[in-house]
Design a protein around this motif. Structure first.
Motif, PDB file in Angstrom:
ATOM      1  N   GLY A 280     -35.923  -2.128  55.682  1.00 19.81           N
ATOM      2  CA  GLY A 280     -37.318  -1.963  56.085  1.00 19.81           C
ATOM      3  C   GLY A 280     -37.487  -1.373  57.473  1.00 19.81           C
ATOM      4  N   LEU A 281     -38.740  -1.195  57.857  1.00 23.28           N
ATOM      5  CA  LEU A 281     -39.116  -0.665  59.164  1.00 23.28           C
ATOM      6  C   LEU A 281     -39.703  -1.807  60.004  1.00 23.28           C
ATOM      7  N   PRO A 282     -39.058  -2.163  61.109  1.00 23.29           N
ATOM      8  CA  PRO A 282     -39.477  -3.347  61.894  1.00 23.29           C
ATOM      9  C   PRO A 282     -40.646  -3.054  62.829  1.00 23.29           C
ATOM     10  N   TYR A 283     -41.800  -2.767  62.261  1.00 23.99           N
ATOM     11  CA  TYR A 283     -42.978  -2.523  63.086  1.00 23.99           C
ATOM     12  C   TYR A 283     -43.348  -3.796  63.856  1.00 23.99           C
TER      13      TYR A 283
ATOM     14  N   ARG B 218     -51.003   5.703  67.204  1.00 28.02           N
ATOM     15  CA  ARG B 218     -50.161   5.463  66.019  1.00 28.02           C
ATOM     16  C   ARG B 218     -48.724   5.915  66.261  1.00 28.02           C
ATOM     17  N   ASP B 219     -48.552   7.049  66.930  1.00 29.21           N
ATOM     18  CA  ASP B 219     -47.201   7.550  67.223  1.00 29.21           C
ATOM     19  C   ASP B 219     -46.444   6.583  68.134  1.00 29.21           C
TER      20      ASP B 219
ATOM     21  N   CYS C 162     -41.009   1.218  66.740  1.00 28.02           N
ATOM     22  CA  CYS C 162     -40.266   0.759  65.562  1.00 28.02           C
ATOM     23  C   CYS C 162     -38.984   1.562  65.383  1.00 28.02           C
ATOM     24  N   MET C 163     -39.084   2.890  65.463  1.00 25.79           N
ATOM     25  CA  MET C 163     -37.932   3.739  65.174  1.00 25.79           C
ATOM     26  C   MET C 163     -36.870   3.668  66.267  1.00 25.79           C
ATOM     27  N   ARG C 164     -37.276   3.422  67.514  1.00 25.81           N
ATOM     28  CA  ARG C 164     -36.269   3.239  68.564  1.00 25.81           C
ATOM     29  C   ARG C 164     -35.415   2.010  68.272  1.00 25.81           C
TER      30      ARG C 164
END
Length: 880
Positions: free
Chosen positions: A751-754, A795-796, A802-804
């Protein structure tokens, strides 16, 4: 700026790398060198995967540039001086220039000879690489209970005394004027060993997050050798001068460097700072004997020369100060003018008060920030503060104990100020008591409402803060209460009150934040238990706080193994900087493509529900079960270590609970959790648990496994095939842990850890970014377009955070050129272009090598993994 522009105009340079550099290392060094060479106000954002020798590449590029710059600067200064005095008789100008060259060379040779002698002695006594801090005297060491690496460096302001330069003598007024114009004004007798030859030269400030990362950098600094910093025209007659040692100085806090037992044993950094400054006051009878002064000037110079000669780490400086009986914290400052490379942790560089206390001047110097993927969080942490209701109650109790003992002796301003401190504590405590009844668990606090409690807003907060700092009130109250409670414990009359802790220093930090509120900061409340609640100050944006660094330095390099995505750094650290001032480079990996296997797993099968571990969908029991089966399959074909990263500790607990349940219609032994343990020894990270212990057990389970991979072919083989580690993105295992070789043959990201977008702090962050972006764009764009762009910027920022974290977890595997591993990204969103473009370049390359990335199922992924590890077994068998 693209890579072609980075390398354009840069000739083939010898970076003096101690080994033969790889192509990606050459690319990285050229990019770093170019940023430094281009001049004032340059920013480099450089990404090179962990395991590619990033630190050594930074050293070689920066030191090569620095030595070249020194030589060029000297030659240019001489040429410009000659032009300026074209009307003077040639013999005067030539004589002065000759004298300047001779005196600089003489000072350079004397310094190098002095340092060379010290190096030889040090090498004879002990090999540098084996030197580490000795623990023979616990009283002269810092407190055994280490505090957090980021928090322990924070310093109060100190008074620094600077020494003026003497004027040269023995020349006429006219000659002195000419010498001054030629830059000869400071070239005089060197009775006190001043580093005139190095004075005002460019320095490299290198900073990283933790003490251990700095120590590792220093060990790399000891590998290369570099040519002298003086032009060949001065050195051509001296054939023995082929290299010049690197002059390096580490800076740190009193907590790591204090050698006074009565101070260092206090443990708390604020208490150490207060006691240290108190012992230097003229009225103090027991002044610290180790502080540099006129009586121990010779020892201070010995300390300086030894520090510059031996490439020390912090432990070495501590031992050197103890050996010479001179304070390392203060004596190290005398080495700053002669140092080329100064290493220091984030807070000492990022906080202006800390820089001022240490005499750090960034103007015209180079700043290199390593592990810079978390620089924005680091800036926020440096300026963050918090105080809880329980701490305020403790502070009020300590103040009461102090006033009961000394209240009658408090006169004038002391009585007024102590009463105001009590009033502030009561006001904050009253507000938090009422906030316990609030419906929400967390939220934003209006500072005006907070300050109205008990009339705190009627107090001159600036004056009160100044009084607490100058009087050392927090230190004196905490010190007295600690002594009183210790005596009560010895007498057996102790009450149930808790032991002394630096809560008044904590209060002071919060008051400073409260007094310095700006549009970039917010105050929050958060309930931490049914009967406790805390106030915290958070910096929403690092832009203003970081601007003092970016605007002062000649050049700033942000370097890291996982800097992608880059947009946040330009948007939030340098929003007003022209594009031609910023260089971004993402280097590939040193491994061959055949050593990396990257897969996205979008669904278990063609007709199955897609994997999407969003907050709304991730609790689906069927999807959790399918995830377990996928990991079970991965454990079947992947040898040795498999590390799985989950979005949060809470979700990891939920998944383990679901896997531990028996499948419908199956006996208990068929639970997924049990089936995983048959394949591999299973370990899991727990919130607040010991990561070192788990990592040690995981490592032992892998290394004790039979390395004969032929036994892994049969899935029914009861023999365990290595170990499985279940961890959390952003947890202790996701950063700084080395899962090289057998420890990390496969990394799985689930998953994506937002971050929690409903939390008060993230709501405030995103609202701030949206509002400030709108304010910046509204002047040049139509309002609807500017509003849409502002919302997208928020939003970015949210998605990039998250992506870092994902990219940092991926970077735990593949740590050197001969390493190999598989990366499995489990979520349909990893296959989308928007997310894929935020992955590091070397991972994107691995996805492209793998062909299809859309809707990849379990069967396709298992075929790819099986083929990858089969090839590795075949290669290993052929090599043997």
């Amino acid at each position: 700026m693209n890579m072609d522009e980075v390398t354009e105009g840069v000739e083939k340079l010898d970076f003096h790398h101690p080994y033969t550099p790889y192509d990606v290392q050459e690319e990285f060094m050229n990019a770093a060198y170019n940023v430094l060479e281009r001049g004032e106000g340059q920013i480099g954002i450089l990404e090179s995967p962990t395991g590619t020798g990033k630190s050594l590449s930074l050293i070689c590029a920066a030191l090569t540039w620095l030595r070249n710059h020194k030589r060029s600067r000297f030659e240019n200064s001489v040429a410009e001086a000659a032009k300026e005095f074209k009307d003077e008789p040639d013999w005067i100008v030539n004589q002065m220039l000759k004298k300047k060259r001779e005196e600089i060379l003489k000072q350079w040779e004397e310094r190098e000879a002095r340092l060379k002698k010290i190096r030889a002695k040090e090498k004879f006594l002990e090999e540098r690489g084996a030197k580490r801090r000795r623990l023979e005297d616990g009283n002269t060491r810092r407190h055994k209970n280490d505090v957090d690496d980021e928090d322990e460096w924070l310093l109060d302001q100190d008074d620094d005394t600077s020494q003026g330069d003497d004027n040269p003598s023995g020349y006429s007024k006219e000659t002195r004027a000419l010498m001054g114009k030629l830059g000869l004004g400071t070239l005089h007798g060197n009775q006190e060993g001043e580093e005139d030859v190095s004075k005002n030269e460019v320095k490299i400030y290198y900073t990283s997050r933790t003490h251990s990362q700095l120590t590792q950098f220093i060990s790399e600094l000891r590998r290369p050798t570099f040519p002298p910093s003086l032009p060949d025209s001065l050195l051509e007659e001296d054939s023995n001068t082929e290299s010049e040692g690197i002059r390096h100085l580490p800076l740190s806090s009193r907590q790591r460097l204090c050698i006074n037992p009565s101070v260092s044993r206090l443990g708390s950094l604020p208490a150490i700072n207060d006691r240290c400054t108190e012992l230097q006051q003229s009225k103090t009878k027991d002044k610290c004997q180790f502080v540099p002064n006129a009586d121990n000037l010779n020892l201070t110079h010995q300390f300086r020369d030894n520090a510059l000669a031996t490439l020390p780490d912090i432990e070495d400086l501590f031992e050197l100060g103890k050996k010479l009986q001179v304070c390392p914290y203060y004596a190290s400052r005398t080495a700053v003018p002669g140092a080329e490379v100064i290493t220091l942790p984030y807070p000492l560089l990022l906080q202006k008060t800390a820089r001022d206390a240490l005499g750090i001047e960034l103007e015209g110097n180079v700043v290199i920030i390593d592990e810079a993927h978390n620089i924005m969080d680091a800036v926020a942490n440096v300026y963050a503060s918090a105080i809880s209701l329980s701490e305020l109650k403790r502070a009020r109790q300590m103040l009461g104990v102090y006033v009961k003992r000394f209240g009658k002796k408090l006169k004038g301003e002391n009585r007024v100020m102590v009463a105001q401190v009590a009033r502030v504590i009561d006001g904050l405590r009253d507000w938090l008591d009422n906030a316990l009844g609030l419906k929400n668990e967390q939220g934003i606090v209006d500072p005006n409402v907070l300050l109205k409690s008990k009339g705190i807003d009627q107090i001159n907060m600036y004056k009160l803060i100044q009084y607490i700092q100058d009087s050392k009130l927090a230190y004196k109250i905490e010190g007295y209460v600690a002594q009183a409670e210790s005596q009560a414990a010895d007498d057996g009359t102790a009450t149930t009150t808790s032991r002394s802790s630096p809560v008044l220093h904590t209060l002071l930090s919060f008051l400073v934040s409260l007094n310095n509120l700006s549009s970039e900061g917010r105050i929050f409340y958060q309930k931490v238990s049914p009967d406790d609640i805390k106030l915290s100050y958070l910096l929403l944006s690092p832009t203003h706080a970081f601007s003092s660094v970016a605007s002062s330095a000649r050049a700033v390099i942000l370097a890291g193994g996982t800097m992608s995505p880059f947009e946040d750094y330009t948007a939030h650290l340098f929003p007003d900087l022209a594009e031609d001032k910023i260089t971004t480079v993402s280097c590939g990996h040193v491994i061959p493509p055949s050593n990396l296997c990257v897969c996205t797993l979008s669904s278990p099968g063609p007709k199955a529900v897609e994997f999407e571990f969003s907050f709304q969908k991730r609790s689906d029991k069927s999807m959790i079960n399918q995830l377990g089966l996928a990991i079970l399959n991965i454990c079947t074909v992947v040898p040795d270590g498999v590390v799985v990263f989950f979005p949060s500790y809470g979700y990891l607990d939920e998944v383990v609970a679901a896997w531990s349940e028996a499948s419908t219609g199956q006996p208990k032994s068929q639970a997924l959790w049990d089936r995983l343990q048959v394949k591999k020894a299973v370990f899991r990270e727990t919130k607040g648990g010991s990561s070192d212990e788990v990592l040690e057990q995981y490592t032992e389970a892998i290394l004790s496994t039979d390395n004969d991979k032929t036994s892994n072919k049969a899935t029914s083989n009861p023999k365990r095939n290595g170990a499985l580690l279940l961890s959390v993105v952003g947890g202790k295992m996701s950063e700084g842990i080395n899962f090289s070789d057998r420890l990390g043959r496969c990394v799985v990201v689930v998953g994506l850890p937002y971050p929690n977008i409903n939390s008060a702090d993230w709501k405030a962050r995103l609202e701030y970014i949206e509002s400030t972006t709108l304010k910046r764009l509204i002047a040049t764009r139509p309002r609807p377009e500017a509003l849409a762009a502002a919302k997208q910027a928020a939003r970015d920022f949210y998605e990039n955070a998250c992506m870092r974290a994902v990219n940092q977890s991926i970077g735990r595997a593949i740590r050197h050129r001969g390493d190999y591993a598989a990366i499995v990204l489990v979520d349909r969103r990893f296959a989308t272009e928007r997310i894929r473009l935020k992955l590091p370049g070397w991972i994107r390359g691995g996805l492209a090598e793998g062909g299809q990335t859309q809707n990849q199922g379990l069967g396709q992924m298992m075929g790819k993994l099986s083929g990858f590890f089969r090839d590795k077994r075949t290669s290993a068998a052929n090599a043997s």
